[in-house]
Enzyme design. Structure first.
Site, PDB file in Angstrom:
ATOM      1  N   THR A 158       0.688  -1.148  -0.190  1.00 17.22           N
ATOM      2  CA  THR A 158      -0.518   0.029  -0.303  1.00 17.22           C
ATOM      3  C   THR A 158       0.769   1.730  -0.073  1.00 17.22           C
ATOM      4  OG1 THR A 158      -0.920  -0.417   1.979  1.00 17.22           O
ATOM      5  CG2 THR A 158      -1.995  -1.072   0.990  1.00 17.22           C
ATOM      6  N   TRP A 179      -4.181  -3.021 -23.219  1.00 19.26           N
ATOM      7  CA  TRP A 179      -4.189  -1.998 -22.640  1.00 19.26           C
ATOM      8  C   TRP A 179      -5.253  -1.828 -21.511  1.00 19.26           C
ATOM      9  CZ3 TRP A 179       0.415   1.440 -23.201  1.00 19.26           C
ATOM     10  CH2 TRP A 179       0.525   1.843 -22.424  1.00 19.26           C
ATOM     11  N   SER A 191     -12.040  10.881 -28.406  1.00 24.28           N
ATOM     12  CA  SER A 191     -12.810  10.636 -29.502  1.00 24.28           C
ATOM     13  C   SER A 191     -13.552  10.570 -30.864  1.00 24.28           C
ATOM     14  CB  SER A 191     -14.362  11.326 -28.192  1.00 24.28           C
ATOM     15  OG  SER A 191     -15.948  10.844 -29.224  1.00 24.28           O
ATOM     16  N   ARG A 290       3.145  -6.998 -19.101  1.00 17.90           N
ATOM     17  CA  ARG A 290       2.750  -6.484 -19.960  1.00 17.90           C
ATOM     18  C   ARG A 290       4.441  -6.454 -21.253  1.00 17.90           C
ATOM     19  NH1 ARG A 290      -1.368  -8.025 -22.294  1.00 17.90           N
ATOM     20  NH2 ARG A 290      -3.433  -7.358 -20.960  1.00 17.90           N
TER      21      ARG A 290
HETATM   22  C1  LIG Z   1       0.357 -12.486 -22.593  1.00 19.72           C
HETATM   23  C2  LIG Z   1      -0.841 -11.913 -22.258  1.00 19.72           C
HETATM   24  C3  LIG Z   1      -1.730 -12.798 -22.576  1.00 19.72           C
HETATM   25  C4  LIG Z   1      -3.366 -12.398 -22.060  1.00 19.72           C
HETATM   26  N1  LIG Z   1      -4.690 -13.715 -23.326  1.00 19.72           N
HETATM   27  C5  LIG Z   1      -5.733 -12.846 -23.148  1.00 19.72           C
HETATM   28  C6  LIG Z   1      -6.611 -13.489 -23.536  1.00 19.72           C
HETATM   29  O1  LIG Z   1      -6.383 -14.712 -24.684  1.00 19.72           O
HETATM   30  N2  LIG Z   1      -7.910 -13.361 -23.482  1.00 19.72           N
HETATM   31  C7  LIG Z   1      -8.394 -12.548 -22.915  1.00 19.72           C
HETATM   32  O2  LIG Z   1      -9.444 -12.568 -22.840  1.00 19.72           O
HETATM   33  N3  LIG Z   1      -7.598 -11.430 -21.879  1.00 19.72           N
HETATM   34  C8  LIG Z   1      -6.098 -11.901 -22.001  1.00 19.72           C
HETATM   35  N4  LIG Z   1      -5.339 -11.064 -21.521  1.00 19.72           N
HETATM   36  C9  LIG Z   1      -5.653 -10.317 -20.847  1.00 19.72           C
HETATM   37  C10 LIG Z   1      -5.743 -11.175 -18.298  1.00 19.72           C
HETATM   38  O3  LIG Z   1      -6.302 -12.176 -18.388  1.00 19.72           O
HETATM   39  C11 LIG Z   1      -6.186  -9.474 -18.177  1.00 19.72           C
HETATM   40  O4  LIG Z   1      -7.299  -9.425 -18.043  1.00 19.72           O
HETATM   41  C12 LIG Z   1      -4.842  -8.649 -17.883  1.00 19.72           C
HETATM   42  O5  LIG Z   1      -3.856  -8.619 -18.137  1.00 19.72           O
HETATM   43  C13 LIG Z   1      -5.397  -7.471 -16.957  1.00 19.72           C
HETATM   44  O6  LIG Z   1      -4.851  -8.128 -15.954  1.00 19.72           O
HETATM   45  P1  LIG Z   1      -5.630  -8.160 -14.145  1.00 19.72           P
HETATM   46  O7  LIG Z   1      -6.395  -8.379 -14.383  1.00 19.72           O
HETATM   47  O8  LIG Z   1      -3.934  -9.126 -13.447  1.00 19.72           O
HETATM   48  O9  LIG Z   1      -4.785  -6.861 -14.214  1.00 19.72           O
HETATM   49  P2  LIG Z   1      -5.155  -5.387 -13.551  1.00 19.72           P
HETATM   50  O10 LIG Z   1      -7.557  -5.221 -14.113  1.00 19.72           O
HETATM   51  O11 LIG Z   1      -5.077  -3.878 -13.845  1.00 19.72           O
HETATM   52  O12 LIG Z   1      -5.971  -5.271 -12.077  1.00 19.72           O
HETATM   53  C14 LIG Z   1      -4.338  -6.114 -11.460  1.00 19.72           C
HETATM   54  C15 LIG Z   1      -5.038  -6.597 -10.150  1.00 19.72           C
HETATM   55  O13 LIG Z   1      -6.095  -5.913  -9.349  1.00 19.72           O
HETATM   56  C16 LIG Z   1      -6.538  -7.043  -8.662  1.00 19.72           C
HETATM   57  N5  LIG Z   1      -8.407  -7.323  -9.448  1.00 19.72           N
HETATM   58  C17 LIG Z   1      -8.664  -5.493 -10.295  1.00 19.72           C
HETATM   59  N6  LIG Z   1     -10.243  -5.810 -10.777  1.00 19.72           N
HETATM   60  C18 LIG Z   1     -10.479  -6.929  -9.999  1.00 19.72           C
HETATM   61  C19 LIG Z   1     -12.035  -8.561  -9.922  1.00 19.72           C
HETATM   62  N7  LIG Z   1     -12.575  -7.277 -10.444  1.00 19.72           N
HETATM   63  N8  LIG Z   1     -11.573  -8.612  -8.831  1.00 19.72           N
HETATM   64  C20 LIG Z   1     -11.230  -9.727  -7.751  1.00 19.72           C
HETATM   65  N9  LIG Z   1      -9.695  -8.455  -8.122  1.00 19.72           N
HETATM   66  C21 LIG Z   1      -9.680  -7.966  -9.111  1.00 19.72           C
HETATM   67  C22 LIG Z   1      -6.536  -8.408  -9.327  1.00 19.72           C
HETATM   68  O14 LIG Z   1      -5.968  -8.502  -8.187  1.00 19.72           O
HETATM   69  C23 LIG Z   1      -5.325  -7.803 -10.171  1.00 19.72           C
HETATM   70  O15 LIG Z   1      -4.613  -8.685 -10.128  1.00 19.72           O
HETATM   71  C24 LIG Z   1      -3.907 -11.681 -20.956  1.00 19.72           C
HETATM   72  C25 LIG Z   1      -2.733 -10.615 -21.022  1.00 19.72           C
HETATM   73  C26 LIG Z   1      -1.528 -11.390 -20.648  1.00 19.72           C
HETATM   74  C27 LIG Z   1      -0.928 -10.164 -20.490  1.00 19.72           C
END
Ligand SMILES: Cc1cc2nc3c(=O)[nH]c(=O)nc-3n(C[C@H](O)[C@H](O)[C@H](O)COP(=O)(O)OP(=O)(O)OC[C@H]3O[C@@H](n4cnc5c(N)ncnc54)[C@H](O)[C@@H]3O)c2cc1C
Length: 326
Positions: A158, A179, A191, A290
C-alpha cells in the site's frame, strides 16, 4: 570545410566555426523539447525550412535539409547520427527519458508524477506513508533505502499506492484493447465521435512480420515459413487496405455521414491517443504482465518505454523491480 560546403551531402562536416566553444543549436533544441517526439518534429521543421529556401538564399541549403532529415530519422531510431563521423570528440545524442517514440508513429509521454509527500524527493511519500504506523517520517535515503527494500520484498504494497504517474500514449487500437484490460488505471481516450480520425496506421516492419514467436504460443503462426518477399507483400497489402479505408472514411464524412458512424470501417491498426493514470503499485503490476516476453511485441514496446519513464521518476523502486518481482 564550412557548413555551406555543398560537396558534403550532410551539410556540416566539422563543428561550424561560429559555434566555437558554444553548444550547437541542435543541442539547445533538444534541451528545449520535452523529449524525442517533440525533438524529432522540430528537426522535421528545420528540414522543411531548408527545403523551402534551397537555391534561393545561401549555398548548401540542400545539404542542411538532408542533415536535419537524417537527425529526425536518427531520433526516431531509424538511422545513424549525422554527427557520428566527427569521431570521438562528438558526444552522441542521448535519448531523454521524458518521452519515447514507439512503433512507427506512436509515443509514450510522461505528463505528471507524484509521491513526494512532505519532502522534495519524489519517492519520499512512499516512506512517509509506511511510517504513519510509527508516527515517523522520511529520514533520507542513506537510512530509508533499506526500509523501501523491506516494504517491496515483503509485499507491503500500500505505501507504493502513495506515488503515481500520468502518461499520454499514442498506440494502435489493438494495443489499447490489450491495455484497457488493466482495470486499476484510469483512462481518457480521444473520441472519434468528435474528432476526425487522422490518417495514421501501424505498419509492422518486414522483420516484425517474419519474427518467430519462439516459446510464445500466442505469437506463433501455422509453422509455415514466411520469407522476406511474402512478408513485404503482406505489408503492402496492409498499406493498400489502410489507404483505401482512409479515402472511403474521408469521402463518407464529406458526404455527410456522422463521424460516429463513418468510423465503423476502420481497423484495429488505426492509431488512437489516450491519457492513463495509475498509482505506482499498479504500474508495476502492468509492467510485470506487459514487459514480459509473453506479451505481444507491440504492447511490450510501450511497456519498455514506460519502464524508462518510471526509472527516471522512481529510480529506487524501479531498481527493486529490476532486481526481480518478489
Ligand atoms: C500475455 C497475455 C495474454 C493474454 N491473453 C488474453 C486472452 O487471450 N484473452 C483475454 O480475454 N485476456 C487475455 N489477457 C488479459 C488478462 O486476462 C488480464 O485481463 C489482463 O492481463 C489484466 O490483468 P489483471 O486483471 O491482473 O489487471 P488489472 O485489471 O490491472 O488488475 C490488477 C489486480 O487487481 C485485482 N483486481 C482488479 N479487478 C478485480 C476484480 N474485479 N476482482 C478481483 N480482483 C480484481 C487483481 O488482483 C488484479 O490482478 C492476456 C494478458 C496477457 C499479459
Amino acid at each position: 570545410v564550412t557548413e555551406d560546403d555543398t560537396t558534403q551531402p550532410l551539410g556540416f562536416k566539422e563543428v561550424p566555426a561560429h559555434y566555437a566553444g558554444e553548444r550547437e543549436t541542435v543541442d539547445k533544441m533538444r534541451d528545449a523539447c520535452a523529449g524525442d517526439y517533440e525533438f524529432a518534429v522540430a528537426c522535421d521543421m528545420m528540414a522543411l525550412k531548408y527545403r523551402d529556401r534551397s537555391g534561393r538564399k545561401t549555398q548548401g541549403d540542400a545539404g542542411k535539409e538532408l542533415w536535419w532529415a537524417q537527425m529526425a530519422a536518427h531520433v526516431r531510431g531509424q538511422g545513424e547520427d549525422p554527427r557520428a563521423y566527427r569521431g570521438p570528440s562528438h558526444a552522441p545524442y542521448e535519448r531523454p527519458r521524458r518521452d519515447s517514440l514507439v512503433l512507427d508513429s506512436g509515443f509514450l509521454r510522461d505528463v505528471e508524477a507524484w509521491g513526494h509527500g512532505d519532502s522534495a524527493d519524489l519517492e519520499a511519500g512512499i516512506i512517509e506513508a509506511a511510517r504513519q504506523s510509527t508516527a515517523g517520517s522520511f529520514r533520507g535515503w542513506e537510512r530509508d533505502s533499506r526500509l523501501l527494500k523491506y516494504l517491496y520484498t515483503n509485499k507491503h504494497s500500500t505505501p507504493f499506492e502513495f506515488a503515481g504517474l500520468t502518461i499520454e500514449v499514442k498506440a494502435p487500437i489493438f494495443v489499447f484493447r490489450q491495455w484497457h484490460r488493466h482495470r486499476t488505471q484510469s483512462y481518457n481516450e480521444v473520441s472519434a465521435r468528435y474528432v476526425e480520425i487522422p490518417s495514421d496506421f501501424y505498419i509492422p516492419t518486414v522483420y516484425r512480420l517474419m519474427a518467430d514467436g519462439g516459446a510464445n504460443k500466442q505469437a506463433q503462426g501455422t509453422g509455415a515459413k514466411l520469407d522476406e518477399v511474402a512478408a513485404s507483400a503482406f505489408q503492402r497489402k496492409i498499406l493498400c487496405r489502410y489507404e483505401e479505408l482512409d479515402a472511403d472514411y474521408k469521402a463518407a464524412i464529406q458526404d455527410g455521414v456522422p463521424k460516429e458512424l463513418a468510423r465503423l470501417m476502420m481497423g484495429v491498426g488505426q492509431y488512437s491517443q489516450m491519457r492513463a493514470t495509475a498509482n505506482l503499485r499498479n504500474w508495476l503490476g502492468f509492467l510485470t504482465l506487459r514487459h514480459d516476453p509473453h506479451a505481444q511485441w507491440e504492447i511490450r514496446q510501450y511497456a519498455i518505454a514506460l519502464h524508462g519513464v518510471l526509472s527516471a521518476r522512481f529510480p529506487q523502486t524501479m531498481a527493486l523491480w529490476d532486481g526481480g518481482t518478489p
